[in-house]
Scaffold this motif. Structure first.
Motif, PDB file in Angstrom:
ATOM      1  N   THR A  21       0.822  -1.212   0.000  1.00  0.00           N
ATOM      2  CA  THR A  21       0.000   0.000   0.000  1.00  0.00           C
ATOM      3  C   THR A  21       0.857   1.263   0.000  1.00  0.00           C
ATOM      4  N   GLU A  24       1.772   1.869  -3.529  1.00  0.00           N
ATOM      5  CA  GLU A  24       0.614   2.347  -4.284  1.00  0.00           C
ATOM      6  C   GLU A  24       0.354   3.822  -4.006  1.00  0.00           C
ATOM      7  N   GLY A 324      -6.965   7.771   3.807  1.00  0.00           N
ATOM      8  CA  GLY A 324      -7.774   6.596   3.484  1.00  0.00           C
ATOM      9  C   GLY A 324      -8.562   6.720   2.196  1.00  0.00           C
ATOM     10  N   THR A 325      -8.133   7.624   1.328  1.00  0.00           N
ATOM     11  CA  THR A 325      -8.861   7.837   0.072  1.00  0.00           C
ATOM     12  C   THR A 325      -8.417   6.901  -1.037  1.00  0.00           C
ATOM     13  N   THR A 327      -7.876   3.274  -2.314  1.00  0.00           N
ATOM     14  CA  THR A 327      -8.207   1.868  -2.107  1.00  0.00           C
ATOM     15  C   THR A 327      -7.855   1.082  -3.358  1.00  0.00           C
ATOM     16  N   GLU A 328      -7.462  -0.154  -3.148  1.00  0.00           N
ATOM     17  CA  GLU A 328      -7.093  -1.001  -4.276  1.00  0.00           C
ATOM     18  C   GLU A 328      -8.346  -1.412  -5.053  1.00  0.00           C
TER      19      GLU A 328
END
Length: 418
Positions: A21, A24, A324-325, A327-328
């Motif tokens: 993450t 990413e 937290g914006t 996401t996979e």
């Protein structure tokens, strides 16, 4: 003969391996920056990772901490002193003067990549770190400052991290304004020299502006009453800063005045700015920059106006992750090869799907009986199972409903044959 077990090499202190993450979020920052710089028509450039040491010592300043304590410099086999780049601006200025970029002025350029500084590692800061960078070279107009500030604000908003981030803005004035302010600061701080920190005592005569930015409690006592730049601004400098703030107001970019925000080097002029937050601990700067009209002259070139900013990718990525914006995205297509005789057909299909812009994974190893169950657990929007019927490879399309993805996969299957 005895042997000693080998020890697994460890990463160098102050460096990092980025994965999962974190990687990413890092990639998301870079991709968003690339999209934004295209919107503002900034040209992409690639710069050398190392330069002649003098590029940085002359531009950043011999007396700064970066040059005196933090640069990774070495002699190559020819005896020439080289330095791993600690920042982008100096190299871009050198390229502007030596590579014929002056013909494109006013030149808008952007880049990103690794930088190197020997300093104490802390949250969001490493000895090898990464930055995004945008510069506008050759424009003396306050509109250039406005464009870069609006671009930076746009980037932070598109990354979803602008909440809790404040643009702090100040002016350093033109040369005459800055020189008059500098003289007043020296006179003021001389009266308190014995009570200043050791670093500020050392900076007093050479670089008094840096005392204003000191984090030492001994210095902060006197900073509040120090002379302010506004008392020394020429009419031209006042007009310049007024044009910058008017442009930000027109663009809807919020800011607050920060009279203690300074740049210690003499080649900085007019606008200085930082986007700051309390969400990164003591080191709260997210993105910073300013106008550096005197830099080209320090490198031996003609007087050239310029303004730019830089931001640490790791810090931006941390804020993205905290928000937290990001996401996979769920997997679109999974292919379960239940009979090895259908493997080549499945390979054709998965290749075609990817060329059509559909992300896809293929389950074709391990027990043939368990491949379908493994594929189901991957939670793809569309599942295609491959088997053999009457000696001919077949594909069975499975989905809960005929979604857009289902129809796209169906179209690919109709065009690809065993």
């Amino acid at each position: 003969m005895s042997t000693t077990p080998s020890k697994t090499p460890q990463a160098i202190r102050g460096t990092q391996d980025i994965f999962g993450t974190d990687a990413e979020a890092f990639a998301h920052v870079v991709e968003t920056f690339e999209r934004i710089r295209r919107l503002y028509r900034f040209r992409r450039v690639e710069m050398p990772v190392f330069e002649k040491t003098e590029v940085f010592s002359r531009s950043i300043g011999e007396t700064t901490d970066v040059v005196s304590k933090e640069m990774y410099s070495f002699e190559d086999r020819g005896g020439e002193s080289l330095t791993l780049r600690p920042e982008f601006t100096a190299g871009l200025a050198r390229a502007y003067l030596t590579d014929g970029w002056k013909q494109f002025a006013p030149l808008k350029v952007a880049t990103h990549g690794p930088l190197f500084r020997y300093e104490r590692p802390q949250k969001g800061r490493y000895r090898q770190f990464h930055q995004i960078d945008a510069e506008l070279i050759g424009s003396p107009e306050p509109l250039a400052d406005v464009e870069l500030l609006v671009m930076a604000d746009h980037l932070l908003k598109d990354l979803g991290i602008s909440d809790g981030v404040t643009l702090q803005l100040n002016t350093l004035g033109d040369v005459a304004s800055r020189d008059a302010w500098r003289a007043a600061l020296i006179d003021y701080f001389r009266g308190h020299k014995a009570e200043l920190s050791e670093d500020s005592q050392d900076r007093l005569e050479r670089n008094p502006l840096r005392i204003l930015d000191s984090k030492d409690p001994r210095d902060k006592v006197f900073v509040g009453d120090a002379p302010k730049i506004d008392a020394f601004l020429s009419a031209e400098a006042q007009d310049f800063f007024a044009a910058v703030t008017a442009g930000l107001d027109a663009a809807g970019v919020a800011y607050e005045r920060a009279p203690s925000l300074v740049r210690g080097l003499d080649y900085y002029r007019h606008t200085a700015f930082e986007f700051v937050t309390t969400r990164l601990g003591a080191q709260g700067t997210v993105l910073g920059g300013g106008r550096y009209d005197g830099l080209m002259e320090s490198l031996g070139g003609p007087a050239t106006p310029a303004v730019g900013w830089a931001a640490g990718i790791e810090r931006l990525a941390m804020l993205v992750a905290d928000a937290g914006t990001l996401t996979e995205a769920p997997l679109t297509v999974v292919l379960a090869v239940e009979d090895d005789a259908a493997l080549n057909y499945a390979q054709k299909v998965v290749t075609a799907l990817r060329f059509q812009g559909l992300d896809a994974e293929m389950v074709a190893t391990g027990s043939a009986r368990k491949r379908f169950d493994k594929a189901v657990k991957m939670g793809a929007k569309v599942l295609v199972s491959f088997g053999v019927q009457d000696g001919v490879p077949t594909a069975n399309l499975r989905a809960a409903e005929p979604t857009a993805e289902y129809l796209a996969v169906e179209q690919v299957l109709q065009s690809v044959h065993p």
